[in-house]
Design an enzyme around this catalytic site. Structure first.
Site, mmCIF file in Angstrom:
data_model
loop_
_atom_site.group_PDB
_atom_site.id
_atom_site.type_symbol
_atom_site.label_atom_id
_atom_site.label_comp_id
_atom_site.label_asym_id
_atom_site.label_seq_id
_atom_site.Cartn_x
_atom_site.Cartn_y
_atom_site.Cartn_z
ATOM 1 N N PHE A 1 0.836 -1.209 0.000
ATOM 2 C CA PHE A 1 0.000 0.000 0.000
ATOM 3 C C PHE A 1 0.876 1.267 0.000
ATOM 4 C CE2 PHE A 1 -1.925 2.854 3.393
ATOM 5 C CZ PHE A 1 -2.574 3.673 2.489
ATOM 6 N N GLY B 1 1.570 -7.434 -0.591
ATOM 7 C CA GLY B 1 1.497 -6.534 -1.747
ATOM 8 C C GLY B 1 1.277 -7.317 -3.035
ATOM 9 N N LEU C 1 10.436 -0.629 3.603
ATOM 10 C CA LEU C 1 9.023 -0.712 3.979
ATOM 11 C C LEU C 1 8.554 -2.159 4.082
ATOM 12 C CD1 LEU C 1 9.235 2.313 3.155
ATOM 13 C CD2 LEU C 1 6.984 2.113 2.132
ATOM 14 N N TYR D 1 5.064 -7.713 15.888
ATOM 15 C CA TYR D 1 5.189 -6.465 15.122
ATOM 16 C C TYR D 1 5.795 -5.371 15.986
ATOM 17 C CZ TYR D 1 3.660 -2.627 12.015
ATOM 18 O OH TYR D 1 3.606 -1.533 11.174
HETATM 19 P P1 NAD Z 1 1.505 -3.512 3.271
HETATM 20 O O1 NAD Z 1 1.276 -4.837 3.924
HETATM 21 O O2 NAD Z 1 0.530 -3.036 2.254
HETATM 22 O O3 NAD Z 1 2.941 -3.481 2.573
HETATM 23 C C1 NAD Z 1 4.037 -4.211 3.040
HETATM 24 C C2 NAD Z 1 4.784 -4.735 1.820
HETATM 25 O O4 NAD Z 1 5.963 -5.430 2.257
HETATM 26 C C3 NAD Z 1 3.946 -5.733 1.020
HETATM 27 O O5 NAD Z 1 4.049 -5.449 -0.347
HETATM 28 C C4 NAD Z 1 4.589 -7.079 1.359
HETATM 29 O O6 NAD Z 1 4.402 -8.049 0.339
HETATM 30 C C5 NAD Z 1 6.034 -6.672 1.575
HETATM 31 N N1 NAD Z 1 6.782 -7.597 2.438
HETATM 32 C C6 NAD Z 1 6.415 -8.071 3.647
HETATM 33 N N2 NAD Z 1 7.389 -8.843 4.147
HETATM 34 C C7 NAD Z 1 8.392 -8.850 3.232
HETATM 35 C C8 NAD Z 1 9.664 -9.473 3.161
HETATM 36 N N3 NAD Z 1 10.110 -10.260 4.149
HETATM 37 N N4 NAD Z 1 10.432 -9.251 2.078
HETATM 38 C C9 NAD Z 1 10.002 -8.468 1.066
HETATM 39 N N5 NAD Z 1 8.797 -7.867 1.060
HETATM 40 C C10 NAD Z 1 8.012 -8.055 2.144
HETATM 41 O O7 NAD Z 1 1.665 -2.443 4.437
HETATM 42 P P2 NAD Z 1 1.835 -0.867 4.358
HETATM 43 O O8 NAD Z 1 0.707 -0.248 5.073
HETATM 44 O O9 NAD Z 1 2.142 -0.440 2.979
HETATM 45 O O10 NAD Z 1 3.122 -0.670 5.282
HETATM 46 C C11 NAD Z 1 4.413 -0.473 4.714
HETATM 47 C C12 NAD Z 1 5.416 -0.251 5.828
HETATM 48 O O11 NAD Z 1 5.042 0.893 6.595
HETATM 49 C C13 NAD Z 1 5.530 -1.419 6.799
HETATM 50 O O12 NAD Z 1 6.878 -1.584 7.160
HETATM 51 C C14 NAD Z 1 4.737 -0.960 8.003
HETATM 52 O O13 NAD Z 1 5.207 -1.513 9.198
HETATM 53 C C15 NAD Z 1 4.948 0.547 7.965
HETATM 54 N N6 NAD Z 1 3.824 1.258 8.612
HETATM 55 C C16 NAD Z 1 2.637 1.399 7.971
HETATM 56 C C17 NAD Z 1 1.590 2.038 8.614
HETATM 57 C C18 NAD Z 1 0.250 2.250 7.959
HETATM 58 O O14 NAD Z 1 -0.664 2.753 8.615
HETATM 59 N N7 NAD Z 1 0.067 1.947 6.694
HETATM 60 C C19 NAD Z 1 1.750 2.510 9.926
HETATM 61 C C20 NAD Z 1 2.983 2.310 10.555
HETATM 62 C C21 NAD Z 1 4.020 1.693 9.877
#
Ligand code: NAD
Ligand code: UDP
Length: 354
Positions: free
Chosen positions: A38, A63, A101, A173
């Site tokens: 996302f 993703g 990310l 997490y």
């Molecule tokens: P999301 O789940 O949509 O995206 C995470 C992406 O990382 C996905 O595309 C997934 O396939 C990929 N991924 C997961 N583990 C992986 C691995 N081991 N190797 C390679 N790719 C991997 O989540 P998001 O909301 O887009 O969050 C992105 C980042 O931002 C994350 O690290 C999350 O902790 C951080 N974050 C997001 C929010 C939020 O509200 N969206 C809040 C705090 C932190």
């Protein structure tokens, strides 16, 4: 310069990436891990719009390549399937910047395989650090407001050390991200790599998955389908929601800022109770859905609101998108995505306007 990639593991999606012979002085090569997620997909879009060359590396755990399909013709994006728990491929070029990310962010997804989540935040982060050191790249970590746990201090300032249950269902997490901050900070101290830590608060917007499980996507999809809106607990717990465009501005601003030596909160301080959010989404979607109450998940934080004084001061950043405007855009996205025509248009207001 002509860079070609060899196929490895799940392979490479998208066209061959070729950099011009004489790259613009300002054009950078940037790695976005989790780039098909996302936030990652919006970040890639922004970086390509800024004329950079981007490699989106993703395991596709949560993703999907489709999130980046609209960027395929730019000629400046390469999508690589790879899990950061494995060492990063040597076939990748040298990067100027790395945004890490990679990690599922929805409680439903990060709890579905907690040991994997911990591996991503530990071994995975170490692999990314090694790559940043080798390349001399500046590294930005997507950390989270979850490092504050169920906070006893409100709003949350970066100096607060948090209140996290180390053995609860959210620990994979929360503690994973805390460990990642510690590992990165020590690694940066001992190697001198340039590190940025963004503590991201709840962010929402288009390209969340309909089955993401987080509150905005759940409520929007339920409202559009006319299903019951599932409020967990009594709905008095609060969150503060940031629209994705604002958050991406903050991430890029933090990466580009010089001399930042501490974590920075990025989020929208506009706090709302979950039950109020439910009613508002029902209204905005012009829905007839009922609001129902379900058990509160274990360790669900009671309140959350970022103190963004540091981001304002160091980056000159603050969110601009009004909550209703962001929710309208998001509801319209889900209406298209799940193929629902809404009963009445949500009167899309230009972003930033109430
Ligand atoms: P999301 O789940 O949509 O995206 C995470 C992406 O990382 C996905 O595309 C997934 O396939 C990929 N991924 C997961 N583990 C992986 C691995 N081991 N190797 C390679 N790719 C991997 O989540 P998001 O909301 O887009 O969050 C992105 C980042 O931002 C994350 O690290 C999350 O902790 C951080 N974050 C997001 C929010 C939020 O509200 N969206 C809040 C705090 C932190
Ligand atoms: N929540 C809810 N109904 C849902 C999904 C979530 O009431 O269908 C609540 C959840 O219990 C939490 C808040 O909404 O209090 C935010 O949940 P989310 O999973 O989006 O993020 P986080 O808890 O990680 O902040």
């Amino acid at each position: 310069m002509d860079m070609r990639y060899t196929t490895f593991r799940g392979g490479i999606v998208g066209a061959e990436l070729r950099l011009p012979d004489r790259p613009s002085r300002l054009r950078k090569r940037i790695l976005v891990t989790g780039g098909a997620g996302f936030l990652g997909s919006h970040l890639c879009e922004r970086l390509i719009g800024d004329d950079h060359v981007v490699v989106a590396l993703d395991s596709f755990q949560t993703g999907v390549p489709d999130n980046l399909a609209h960027l395929a013709d730019s000629g400046r994006l390469k999508v690589v399937q790879h899990d950061i728990v494995e060492p990063l491929p040597d076939t990748l070029p040298r990067f100027d910047e790395i945004y890490n990310l990679a990690c599922p962010a929805s409680p439903v997804h990060y709890q579905s395989d907690p040991v994997k989540t911990l591996s991503t935040c530990s071994t995975g982060v170490l692999n990314v650090l090694k790559r940043a050191e080798r390349d001399g790249a500046r590294l930005l970590q997507a950390s989270t407001s979850e490092v504050y746990g169920d906070p006893e201090i409100h709003p949350q300032h970066e100096t607060y050390w948090g209140n996290v249950n180390p053995i609860g269902p959210r620990a994979c997490y929360d503690e994973g991200k805390r460990f990642a901050e510690a590992l990165m900070t020590d690694y940066a101290r001992s190697t001198g790599i340039e590190l940025r830590i963004a503590r991201i608060f709840n962010t929402y917007g288009p390209r969340m998955r309909p089955d993401d499980g987080r509150v905005v996507s759940n409520f929007a999809v339920q409202a559009l389908r006319g299903d019951d809106i599932t409020v967990y607990g009594d709905g008095s717990q609060t969150r503060s929601f940031c629209f994705v465009g604002d958050l991406v501005d903050g991430l890029v601003g933090l990466m580009e800022a010089s001399e930042i030596d501490r974590p920075v909160n990025l989020g929208n301080p506009d706090e709302i109770a979950v039950s109020t959010l439910a009613s508002r989404i029902v209204q905005l979607a012009n829905s007839t859905s009922r609001i129902v109450y379900r058990p509160l998940p274990t360790d669900d934080p009671r309140q959350r609101r970022p103190d963004i004084g540091l981001a304002r001061m160091l980056l000159g950043w603050e969110p601009r998108v009004d909550r209703d405007a962001g929710l309208r855009v998001t509801i319209d996205y889900f209406a298209r995505r799940i193929g629902r025509v809404q009963r009445a248009p949500t009167l899309l207001a230009p972003l930033g306007q109430a």
